[in-house]
Design an enzyme around this catalytic site. Structure first.
Site, PDB file in Angstrom:
ATOM      1  N   LYS A  21      44.467  35.807  40.021  1.00 13.39           N
ATOM      2  CA  LYS A  21      44.859  34.453  40.407  1.00 13.39           C
ATOM      3  C   LYS A  21      44.635  33.530  39.223  1.00 13.39           C
ATOM      4  CE  LYS A  21      40.510  32.647  40.642  1.00 13.39           C
ATOM      5  NZ  LYS A  21      40.004  31.578  39.734  1.00 13.39           N
ATOM      6  N   MET A 110      36.004  41.127  33.386  1.00 16.37           N
ATOM      7  CA  MET A 110      34.944  40.450  34.118  1.00 16.37           C
ATOM      8  C   MET A 110      34.618  39.141  33.412  1.00 16.37           C
ATOM      9  SD  MET A 110      32.415  43.525  35.367  1.00 16.37           S
ATOM     10  CE  MET A 110      32.309  44.321  33.768  1.00 16.37           C
ATOM     11  N   GLY A 117      37.049  40.662  40.765  1.00 21.14           N
ATOM     12  CA  GLY A 117      36.172  41.293  41.741  1.00 21.14           C
ATOM     13  C   GLY A 117      36.495  40.903  43.162  1.00 21.14           C
ATOM     14  N   ASP A 151      36.165  33.310  46.721  1.00 27.51           N
ATOM     15  CA  ASP A 151      37.583  33.543  46.423  1.00 27.51           C
ATOM     16  C   ASP A 151      38.210  34.614  47.309  1.00 27.51           C
ATOM     17  OD1 ASP A 151      37.550  31.669  44.415  1.00 27.51           O
ATOM     18  OD2 ASP A 151      37.516  33.100  42.763  1.00 27.51           O
TER      19      ASP A 151
END
Length: 306
Positions: A21, A110, A117, A151
């Site tokens: 996103k 990451m 994640g 999220d």
């Protein structure tokens, strides 16, 4: 009559997308008494991300079969999400579900602000809900996922969304139809370091959903809306992020996504995005991606229901 259904097809679900996103803007409008920051943002899905593969197993265990450097299996959001869904399954059905193996083709960095994640966890919830025939609705999965990561509900919501609260209050909006170039500056930005910075802007005036929607209708959407309140802190603490913003700004309205580190810029065509991507300095990784209106797992699960 059609060909008989392979019973093994009901025991696996492979090539499950977990898209990244982008935060088209991100405003910090306040802070709750418990320390959580109040946000406003528009989340945009893009067609670049991780891929997950699921296989049922007979012993009831939840096993991540891929190594993810720096992320032990027991703390992986994927594994934690599947344990949460297993607990809900047991409460509803009075018995445990089958076990499940999860393999991950990891592409998203990451600490990049791309929600990797959380996206992985959301895809795992959708896939296991399907394979286990657990029967939870998208809204119920969103409630299950929220305590694990703010999220996760967005990825389960599954389309461009205006987000408020800590990111869990979501309303569908129309986003731009465009391509993005995303630059990975080669650093991992810890979210906590940004939100605890004393110079973080925490009092941006709230906007309404119509403010964003009107901008999409009336102006060049590629010029961007609002700003990312976390960007000033991240660029001060992590110079490579500042360098990437400065470089990409030479081609349009570049900004950081989430709490960093990745930086993006919108373009009207794939050809234009590819031209810019090819010019990104070799010290950075960069890629292009199309804006998505809907999470691709929705279509995949519909096909597998047939």
């Amino acid at each position: 009559m059609g060909a008989p259904i392979d019973p093994q097809a009901r025991a696996r679900l492979h090539h499950c997308p977990a898209p990244a996103k982008l935060n088209l803007f991100l405003h910090v409008t306040g802070r709750r008494a418990d320390g959580y920051h109040l946000l406003q943002s528009v989340f945009q899905l893009i067609d670049h991300g991780d891929t997950l593969h699921f296989d049922l197993r007979g012993d009831g265990r939840i096993v991540r079969t891929s190594d993810v450097p720096g992320v032990p299996a027991e703390s992986d959001l994927i594994v934690r999400a599947l344990h949460a869904l297993r607990g809900e399954y047991e409460r509803r059905h009075g018995r445990p579900p089958p076990g499940i193996d999860v393999a991950i083709d990891k592409r998203l960095p990451m600490g990049g602000g791309l929600g990797g994640g959380s996206s992985d966890a959301a895809t795992a919830l959708m896939a296991a809900n399907h394979l286990w025939q657990a029967g939870l609705s998208d809204a119920e999965l969103m409630v299950l996922g929220l305590p694990l990561g703010a999220d996760i509900p967005f990825f389960l919501f599954g389309r461009t969304a205006f987000a408020e609260g800590v990111g869990e209050a979501l309303r569908a909006v129309d986003g731009p139809d465009c391509w993005y170039v995303v630059v990975e500056p080669g650093v991992s930005v810890p979210t906590a370091a940004i939100f605890t910075a004393p110079d973080l802007t925490r009092n941006t005036k709230p906007i309404t959903i119509s403010d964003f929607s009107r901008t999409q209708d009336e102006q060049d959407t590629l010029s961007g809306f609002g700003k990312n309140d976390l960007q000033d802190v991240a660029t001060r603490l992590f110079p490579p992020v500042a360098e990437a913003v400065e470089w990409l700004s030479g081609y349009g309205a570049a900004r950081m996504t989430g709490s960093g580190a990745c930086v993006f810029c919108a373009f009207s065509s794939e050809q234009e995005a590819e031209r810019v991507r090819k010019q990104v300095p070799a010290r950075w990784k960069a890629w292009k991606a199309k804006a998505l209106n809907q999470h691709p797992m929705k279509s995949l699960l519909q096909i597998n229901e047939l």
